[in-house]
Enzyme design. Structure first.
Site, PDB file in Angstrom:
ATOM      1  N   LYS A 173       0.849  -1.199   0.000  1.00 17.06           N
ATOM      2  CA  LYS A 173       0.000   0.000   0.000  1.00 17.06           C
ATOM      3  C   LYS A 173       0.881   1.244   0.000  1.00 17.06           C
ATOM      4  CE  LYS A 173      -1.909   3.180   2.790  1.00 17.06           C
ATOM      5  NZ  LYS A 173      -2.150   4.174   1.768  1.00 17.06           N
ATOM      6  N   GLU A 248      10.273   2.248  10.410  1.00 13.24           N
ATOM      7  CA  GLU A 248      11.211   3.349  10.156  1.00 13.24           C
ATOM      8  C   GLU A 248      10.394   4.624  10.297  1.00 13.24           C
ATOM      9  OE1 GLU A 248      14.352   3.019   9.754  1.00 13.24           O
ATOM     10  OE2 GLU A 248      14.503   0.892   9.315  1.00 13.24           O
ATOM     11  N   CYS A 282      13.010  12.226   6.511  1.00  7.67           N
ATOM     12  CA  CYS A 282      13.112  11.726   7.892  1.00  7.67           C
ATOM     13  C   CYS A 282      14.480  12.080   8.464  1.00  7.67           C
ATOM     14  CB  CYS A 282      12.891  10.231   7.921  1.00  7.67           C
ATOM     15  SG  CYS A 282      13.905   9.358   6.747  1.00  7.67           S
ATOM     16  N   GLU A 380       8.946  16.780  15.366  1.00  5.20           N
ATOM     17  CA  GLU A 380       9.245  16.750  13.927  1.00  5.20           C
ATOM     18  C   GLU A 380       8.287  17.681  13.184  1.00  5.20           C
ATOM     19  OE1 GLU A 380       8.256  13.248  11.564  1.00  5.20           O
ATOM     20  OE2 GLU A 380      10.311  13.220  10.820  1.00  5.20           O
TER      21      GLU A 380
HETATM   22  P1  NAP Z   1       1.990   8.523   7.795  1.00  2.58           P
HETATM   23  O1  NAP Z   1       0.875   9.491   7.867  1.00  2.58           O
HETATM   24  O2  NAP Z   1       2.265   7.695   8.989  1.00  2.58           O
HETATM   25  O3  NAP Z   1       1.674   7.605   6.537  1.00  2.58           O
HETATM   26  C1  NAP Z   1       2.565   6.617   6.097  1.00  2.58           C
HETATM   27  C2  NAP Z   1       1.792   5.509   5.420  1.00  2.58           C
HETATM   28  O4  NAP Z   1       0.952   4.885   6.387  1.00  2.58           O
HETATM   29  C3  NAP Z   1       0.863   5.994   4.308  1.00  2.58           C
HETATM   30  O5  NAP Z   1       0.833   5.021   3.294  1.00  2.58           O
HETATM   31  C4  NAP Z   1      -0.485   6.086   5.016  1.00  2.58           C
HETATM   32  O6  NAP Z   1      -1.587   5.985   4.164  1.00  2.58           O
HETATM   33  C5  NAP Z   1      -0.384   4.871   5.918  1.00  2.58           C
HETATM   34  N1  NAP Z   1      -1.278   4.891   7.062  1.00  2.58           N
HETATM   35  C6  NAP Z   1      -1.846   5.965   7.676  1.00  2.58           C
HETATM   36  N2  NAP Z   1      -2.629   5.547   8.709  1.00  2.58           N
HETATM   37  C7  NAP Z   1      -2.547   4.194   8.748  1.00  2.58           C
HETATM   38  C8  NAP Z   1      -3.115   3.185   9.571  1.00  2.58           C
HETATM   39  N3  NAP Z   1      -3.939   3.486  10.578  1.00  2.58           N
HETATM   40  N4  NAP Z   1      -2.795   1.904   9.338  1.00  2.58           N
HETATM   41  C9  NAP Z   1      -1.945   1.571   8.350  1.00  2.58           C
HETATM   42  N5  NAP Z   1      -1.404   2.480   7.503  1.00  2.58           N
HETATM   43  C10 NAP Z   1      -1.682   3.774   7.711  1.00  2.58           C
HETATM   44  O7  NAP Z   1       3.345   9.236   7.417  1.00  2.58           O
HETATM   45  P2  NAP Z   1       3.611  10.237   6.203  1.00  2.58           P
HETATM   46  O8  NAP Z   1       3.073  11.574   6.573  1.00  2.58           O
HETATM   47  O9  NAP Z   1       3.181   9.615   4.916  1.00  2.58           O
HETATM   48  O10 NAP Z   1       5.203  10.268   6.159  1.00  2.58           O
HETATM   49  C11 NAP Z   1       5.954  11.178   6.871  1.00  2.58           C
HETATM   50  C12 NAP Z   1       6.606  10.483   8.041  1.00  2.58           C
HETATM   51  O11 NAP Z   1       7.388   9.398   7.590  1.00  2.58           O
HETATM   52  C13 NAP Z   1       7.555  11.387   8.791  1.00  2.58           C
HETATM   53  O12 NAP Z   1       7.369  11.229  10.173  1.00  2.58           O
HETATM   54  C14 NAP Z   1       8.918  10.880   8.367  1.00  2.58           C
HETATM   55  O13 NAP Z   1       9.939  11.153   9.284  1.00  2.58           O
HETATM   56  C15 NAP Z   1       8.658   9.424   8.217  1.00  2.58           C
HETATM   57  N6  NAP Z   1       9.669   8.785   7.375  1.00  2.58           N
HETATM   58  C16 NAP Z   1      10.584   7.960   7.964  1.00  2.58           C
HETATM   59  C17 NAP Z   1      11.593   7.373   7.222  1.00  2.58           C
HETATM   60  C18 NAP Z   1      12.600   6.464   7.862  1.00  2.58           C
HETATM   61  O14 NAP Z   1      13.185   5.660   7.148  1.00  2.58           O
HETATM   62  N7  NAP Z   1      12.832   6.539   9.160  1.00  2.58           N
HETATM   63  C19 NAP Z   1      11.664   7.630   5.856  1.00  2.58           C
HETATM   64  C20 NAP Z   1      10.727   8.476   5.278  1.00  2.58           C
HETATM   65  C21 NAP Z   1       9.729   9.038   6.045  1.00  2.58           C
HETATM   66  P3  NAP Z   1      -2.285   7.289   3.525  1.00  2.58           P
HETATM   67  O15 NAP Z   1      -1.235   7.945   2.696  1.00  2.58           O
HETATM   68  O16 NAP Z   1      -3.396   6.728   2.749  1.00  2.58           O
HETATM   69  O17 NAP Z   1      -2.707   8.136   4.678  1.00  2.58           O
END
Ligand code: NAP
Length: 490
Positions: A173, A248, A282, A380
């Protein structure tokens, strides 16, 4: 307007709900595609397809599985420029960075393909005669992959390529803000010869599609990259079924600049770390911890350099900073600027949404006089906002570097070996750079963080294979008699 479907059991399929959602270019607010909105039923179908294809795929010799990934790598190379432009339109990052994102996927595909001829276990001597001991790697089974929007093809590739080579079948997904790049990646893998059912893609909301991936009992492991909030929820939910989980999550990454540092080099690193990808990495450098002796000079030069950055549509080669991903993210950044001002930090540059442009653009923003406990120094923000914190010595700098919940990346600028080694040993992050910014991971090294950034797993390098395999320990006794470990020893 192009319409994109789900990919289940080798077929492009409409969602069972018939509902759609839109993919918007964050620089122009133009619609770039319509996508089928998957639901729980669609995930169940995808999981069944993945389960049905598991025996055949996992029985195929790993070098042959890897051959398909290798072909995909070459196809990605051919399509690099086209995919990069599409990424800039879908996600907003400037073209140069989009090319880097695609290159990361290419590198990971080649690297993972090489692992097909390794997938190594180990052999050790037995404590008993005529007995052979070894470990080998087995695939986990059906694995769920959930990815964020900020690296639209690199992060999916970091997961998909090693997971396939290891022999798993997948339900994937992608983020709803950037699904098209993922769909292009799936198309490439299909064209490279991936059998039906091995990789299934369901676009749709996290709370329905993502949630079903987390809860479906046939899925044995979930690999997630995204926010801390979602990661915590996934870890707790997946624990009910004892799923293997890899997380991650976020970061609040510091750059320490000591009084003996090459200031221009440090400023290059700060500008790249804080404002590259519009701060939406990130590993972005959101805190700069500066020795008090050089702070005034560094601040003046940093402001001067930042003022020269051009914000705009990343398709134009002269643009340095693209848009923020969406409306809620730009409002979150603006809210943090207000929080910073109210907390007493001094806003010395930027701080505003750029109005005349149609898309989601935010000025590169610098705060100084930030104290380590302020929210802008702890949480963040995920935007082009950097906070400068004054310190007196290396010990105070490291203490402040460690004073946050996250532990992903860190950096120190210094010419002093003692400071550099202290930083390597004492900063609580999964990655430390010396005289380089907090960003710039290479795919053949472990990538991940500690504390609230993750749960101990690492992607990249050989650790990527660990993430997607289980170890089996084998004892082969060829003595022809009963031998008891720990007991039959002289
Ligand atoms: P997010 O809101 O947590 O979403 C990430 C993914 O999870 C999306 O595909 C989202 O779907 C899905 N998702 C949301 N709610 C969910 C649930 N209840 N159950 C299962 N999946 C769910 O994060 P984001 O805003 O896309 O990404 C930004 C974050 O990612 C930042 O905190 C960043 O630091 C972190 N990040 C970390 C790394 C690392 O390697 N450490 C790398 C890149 C990014 P939808 O898009 O449909 O909402």
């Amino acid at each position: 307007m192009q319409e994109y479907k789900l990919f289940i059991n080798g077929e492009w399929t409409g969602s069972s709900s018939g509902e759609m959602f839109e993919d918007i270019n964050p620089a122009t607010l133009e619609l770039i595609g319509k996508l089928h909105k998957g639901n729980k039923e669609d995930v169940k179908n995808a999981v069944d397809a993945a389960q049905d294809s598991f025996d055949a795929w996992s029985s195929k010799p790993a070098p042959q599985r890897a051959q398909i990934v290798f072909r995909a790598a070459r196809m990605l190379e051919v399509r690099k420029e086209e995919l990069s432009r599409l990424m800039t339109m879908e996600m907003g990052k400037v073209l140069k960075e989009a090319r880097g994102d695609v290159q990361e996927a290419i590198d990971m595909a080649f690297y993972a393909a090489g692992e097909g001829r390794r997938l190594t276990g180990e052999t050790t001597p037995s404590e008993l005669p005529d007995k052979f001991c070894m470990t080998l790697r087995r695939p986990i089974g059906v694995v769920g992959l959930i990815t964020p929007w900020n690296f639209p093809i690199a992060i999916p590739a970091w997961k998909i390529m090693p997971a396939l080579v290891a022999g798993n079948t997948l339900v994937f997904k992608p983020a709803s803000d950037t699904p098209i790049l993922s769909i292009e990646l799936v198309k490439i893998l299909k064209e490279a010869g991936l059998p039906n059912g091995v990789l299934n893609l369901v676009t749709g909301e996290g709370k329905t599609v993502g949630s079903e991936i987390v809860h479906n009992r046939k899925i044995r492991a979930v690999s997630f990259t995204g926010s801390l909030e979602t990661g915590k929820w996934i870890l707790a939910e997946a624990a009910r079924d004892m799923k293997k989980v890899s997380l991650e999550l976020g970061g609040k990454n510091p750059i320490i600049v000591m009084d003996d540092a090459d200031i221009n080099l440090a400023i290059d690193g700060i500008v790249w770390g804080a404002f590259g990808t519009t701060g939406q990495r990130c590993t972005a450098a959101s805190r700069v911890i500066v020795h008090e002796k050089i702070l005034p000079d560094l601040l003046e030069r940093l402001i001067g350099r930042t003022k020269k950055l051009k914000v705009g549509n990343g398709l134009h080669e002269d643009i340095d900073i693209g848009p923020v991903i969406n409306d809620s993210q730009i409002r979150k950044i603006a809210k943090y600027v207000d929080i910073g001002k109210n907390e007493g930090a001094k806003l010395v540059l930027g701080g505003n949404i750029i109005k005349p442009l149609p898309g989601y653009f935010f000025e590169p923003t610098i705060f100084t006089d930030v104290s380590p406990d302020m929210r802008i120094a702890q949480e963040e923000i995920f935007g082009p906002v950097v906070s400068l914190i004054r310190v007196q010595d290396i010990d105070e700098a490291i203490h402040i570097a460690n004073s946050v919940e996250y532990g992903l990346s860190s950096s120190i600028y210094t010419g002093n070996m003692r400071y550099a080694f202290k930083a390597i040993e004492k900063i609580d992050t999964g990655i430390t750079y010396i005289n380089a910014s907090t960003i710039g991971a290479e795919i053949h090294l472990p990538f991940g963080g500690i504390k609230s950034t993750g749960n101990g797993t690492r992607e990249g390098g050989t650790t990527a294979i660990e993430e997607f395999t289980e170890l089996k320990t084998v004892y082969f006794d060829y003595s022809g008699k009963l031998q008891k470990a720990q007991i039959d020893i002289e």
